[in-house]
Design a protein around this motif. Sequence first.
Motif, PDB file in Angstrom:
ATOM      1  N   ARG A 128      41.307  26.514  38.764  1.00 54.05           N
ATOM      2  CA  ARG A 128      41.851  27.139  37.653  1.00 54.05           C
ATOM      3  C   ARG A 128      41.496  28.705  37.571  1.00 54.05           C
ATOM      4  O   ARG A 128      42.625  29.615  37.265  1.00 54.05           O
ATOM      5  N   ALA A 129      40.365  29.005  37.772  1.00 54.81           N
ATOM      6  CA  ALA A 129      39.789  30.463  37.734  1.00 54.81           C
ATOM      7  C   ALA A 129      40.350  31.291  38.852  1.00 54.81           C
ATOM      8  O   ALA A 129      40.833  32.356  38.648  1.00 54.81           O
TER       9      ALA A 129
ATOM     10  N   ILE B  95      50.798  31.239  31.729  1.00 54.20           N
ATOM     11  CA  ILE B  95      50.789  32.196  30.612  1.00 54.20           C
ATOM     12  C   ILE B  95      51.038  33.654  30.920  1.00 54.20           C
ATOM     13  O   ILE B  95      51.697  34.498  30.177  1.00 54.20           O
TER      14      ILE B  95
ATOM     15  N   ASN C 175      32.961  40.140  31.207  1.00 58.88           N
ATOM     16  CA  ASN C 175      34.219  40.217  30.966  1.00 58.88           C
ATOM     17  C   ASN C 175      34.650  40.187  29.463  1.00 58.88           C
ATOM     18  O   ASN C 175      35.686  39.144  28.939  1.00 58.88           O
TER      19      ASN C 175
ATOM     20  N   PHE D  89      48.069  27.011  34.884  1.00 62.62           N
ATOM     21  CA  PHE D  89      47.984  27.224  33.467  1.00 62.62           C
ATOM     22  C   PHE D  89      48.087  29.142  33.130  1.00 62.62           C
ATOM     23  O   PHE D  89      48.880  29.571  32.476  1.00 62.62           O
ATOM     24  N   GLY D  90      46.902  29.679  34.003  1.00 66.26           N
ATOM     25  CA  GLY D  90      46.920  31.113  33.916  1.00 66.26           C
ATOM     26  C   GLY D  90      48.317  31.887  34.348  1.00 66.26           C
ATOM     27  O   GLY D  90      48.611  32.867  33.727  1.00 66.26           O
TER      28      GLY D  90
ATOM     29  N   PRO E  32      37.991  21.315  31.820  1.00 65.07           N
ATOM     30  CA  PRO E  32      39.524  21.134  32.222  1.00 65.07           C
ATOM     31  C   PRO E  32      40.144  21.271  31.064  1.00 65.07           C
ATOM     32  O   PRO E  32      39.594  20.532  30.005  1.00 65.07           O
TER      33      PRO E  32
ATOM     34  N   THR F 173      41.960  43.371  27.116  1.00 59.80           N
ATOM     35  CA  THR F 173      41.050  42.221  27.618  1.00 59.80           C
ATOM     36  C   THR F 173      41.630  40.992  28.268  1.00 59.80           C
ATOM     37  O   THR F 173      40.927  40.375  29.380  1.00 59.80           O
ATOM     38  N   VAL F 174      42.840  40.925  28.367  1.00 55.99           N
ATOM     39  CA  VAL F 174      43.653  39.754  28.785  1.00 55.99           C
ATOM     40  C   VAL F 174      43.599  40.149  30.307  1.00 55.99           C
ATOM     41  O   VAL F 174      43.259  39.071  31.023  1.00 55.99           O
TER      42      VAL F 174
ATOM     43  N   ASP G  38      48.804  21.115  35.873  1.00 56.08           N
ATOM     44  CA  ASP G  38      49.186  21.931  34.617  1.00 56.08           C
ATOM     45  C   ASP G  38      47.903  23.073  34.589  1.00 56.08           C
ATOM     46  O   ASP G  38      48.012  23.981  33.911  1.00 56.08           O
TER      47      ASP G  38
ATOM     48  N   MET H 171      35.900  33.296  35.053  1.00 58.79           N
ATOM     49  CA  MET H 171      34.527  32.602  34.682  1.00 58.79           C
ATOM     50  C   MET H 171      34.598  31.155  34.640  1.00 58.79           C
ATOM     51  O   MET H 171      35.800  30.568  34.404  1.00 58.79           O
TER      52      MET H 171
ATOM     53  N   THR I  14      44.478  32.646  39.085  1.00 59.94           N
ATOM     54  CA  THR I  14      44.977  33.868  38.812  1.00 59.94           C
ATOM     55  C   THR I  14      44.646  35.156  39.652  1.00 59.94           C
ATOM     56  O   THR I  14      44.702  36.448  39.325  1.00 59.94           O
TER      57      THR I  14
ATOM     58  N   ARG J 200      40.174  39.815  31.771  1.00 57.00           N
ATOM     59  CA  ARG J 200      39.575  38.622  32.199  1.00 57.00           C
ATOM     60  C   ARG J 200      40.337  37.737  33.446  1.00 57.00           C
ATOM     61  O   ARG J 200      39.802  37.024  33.942  1.00 57.00           O
ATOM     62  N   LYS J 201      41.686  38.281  33.682  1.00 60.30           N
ATOM     63  CA  LYS J 201      42.463  37.787  34.734  1.00 60.30           C
ATOM     64  C   LYS J 201      41.682  38.318  36.188  1.00 60.30           C
ATOM     65  O   LYS J 201      41.658  37.715  37.212  1.00 60.30           O
TER      66      LYS J 201
END
Lengths: 296, 252
Positions: B161-162, B112, B52, B108-109, B97, B81-82, B104, B90, B165, B85-86
């Motif tokens: 969190r990963a 953003i 990634n 987060f992802g 965290p 790359t943004v 939050d 990873m 997205t 990586r979505k």
Amino acid sequence: MNAKNADKIATGVLYAIAGIVILILAALLGYILIQGVPHLSWHFLTAPASAFTAGGGIGIQLFNSLYLLLITMLLSFPIALGAGIYLNEYANPKSKITGMVRMTIEILSSLPSVVVGLFGFLLFVVQFNLGFSILSGAIALTFFNLPLLTRSIEDALATVPDLQREAGSALGLSRWETVGHIILPAALPSIVTGVVLSAGRVFGEAAALIYTAGQSAPALNFGDWNPFNISSPLNIMRPAETLAVHIWKINSEGIMPDAQEVSAGASAVLIIVVLIFNFSARYLSSYLYKRLTSTK
Amino acid sequence: MTEKILTTENVRLYYGDNEALHGINLDYDQYGITALIGPSGSGKSTYLRALNRMHDLQDNVTVNGNFMFKGRDIYAPDTDTVALRKEIGMVFQQPNPFPFSIYDNVAFGLRISGEKNKSVLDEKVETSLKQAAVWDEVKDDLHKSALSLSGGQQQRVSIARALATAPEILLLDEPTAALDPVSSHKVENTLMALRDQYTMIIVTHSMSQASRLSDRTAFFMSGDLIEVDSTKQMFLNPTEQKTQDYISGRFG
Ligand SMILES: Nc1ncnc2c1ncn2[C@@H]1O[C@H](COP(=O)(O)OP(=O)(O)OP(=O)(O)O)[C@@H](O)[C@H]1O
Ligand SMILES: [Mg+2]
């Protein structure tokens, strides 16, 4: 002598040294407060100073100090923040430019504040014709404040673990977004501590101001908030003796009959404000940390 | 034969002048778990982070080779790359965290990438935490700091969190190495439950974890891929002597 005894003695000596430091601080604070607090009154805190008669106050000087502090922070915080972010997040630690920036900051931080004041006098007051003014004083104080503030912001950013930066980019954030959305918020409590502590230092500074913000405190009209009027408190081109400068001045050439008392009272106020800054730095930082880590 | 979701060909990676990967060829079917095993320093993390483009963050790293993700060249100059990586998420060895609330962190992802709708966020946060098998433990207090959780919970929140997205591939670098057995077990169950919806590549030092979790195992040594096969085959009947030695604990 065996290790155990050596350890005991070392511990004892360290305790004693720590005790002495605390004692000195307590004695100093105690002395200033005991001398000064009895002279404090609402009148003293708000009335203008009087040059020849007793019963003058420190109202204008107190306001000047706070206002000058505000302007100084408005000038120095953005620069220090930018420099701190650059140094900690972007700069290649091995590059020549970074090394030079760091060296500049170090030299700047080791300049005696009198020299900074004199430099401010020659350059801003005289050369740029800013006169004895809040602006000249704020610029001088910015020079004085910038290195330490930059350093403290840089340190605050450095305490955020690199794992957080990796986690940010793994979520698809650009470096700038990582800084803005993760690193700065995470470092905010310590940044605020640094800012408030530096505010305390700036508040008490005298030497850099004597030849820049000047030694006179013209009367202010607290009903006039147009920053372009000379008697407006907000005017940044007016000379503005601060509390610390006032103390210095009374002690060197004060001729009012109650000079002793005014000086003691003003010193107490100065110390109290600085203490308030110090304590609120701690409080604010833990409050912000709680706010940051939970959303309610 | 099914379409490969990810192919890597002749991957060479240099730290400065030092070649850390000497031409790795590996590709991945959609869905399922591939375990990367091998002694310390064999290049597993290095390889994983190339997938990634995490090496982009460091100067001095040169990546050569052909990386194709769903037919697109990962290292093409115009790769976003943004966005990449979505799609290729990873999870790290240390739970990491952000110092924000659990909610939050997971949101987060999405935030953003511009998601503001509260009900969408609420729903995504809940599904992701459920997928990561940590929902029941945190649902009553989503607004407390993620840092106040146990390491195992933190790691599962990091996984959530990963997942939030909606990546297609999940890279996991020793995700249970810092956890106690109970927490590791929970994280493993989480991964098991996700194997039908995600393509996962997991680096692990635990042979038993590799054998429990993965469909396929790849063995790395000194920057080379020694052998890759179905996990069963690898553990019961490896072709290479080195693999045999490593798996039976003779070195590494
Ligand atoms: N940032 C770096 N700079 C230079 N060399 C590195 C860097 N990271 C890793 N290496 C080198 O690359 C090789 C592979 O390291 P890598 O971290 O990929 O191994 P690993 O298989 O993940 O090991 P471990 O199981 O201990 O995590 C090692 O020789 C290591 O020293
Ligand atoms: Mg590794």
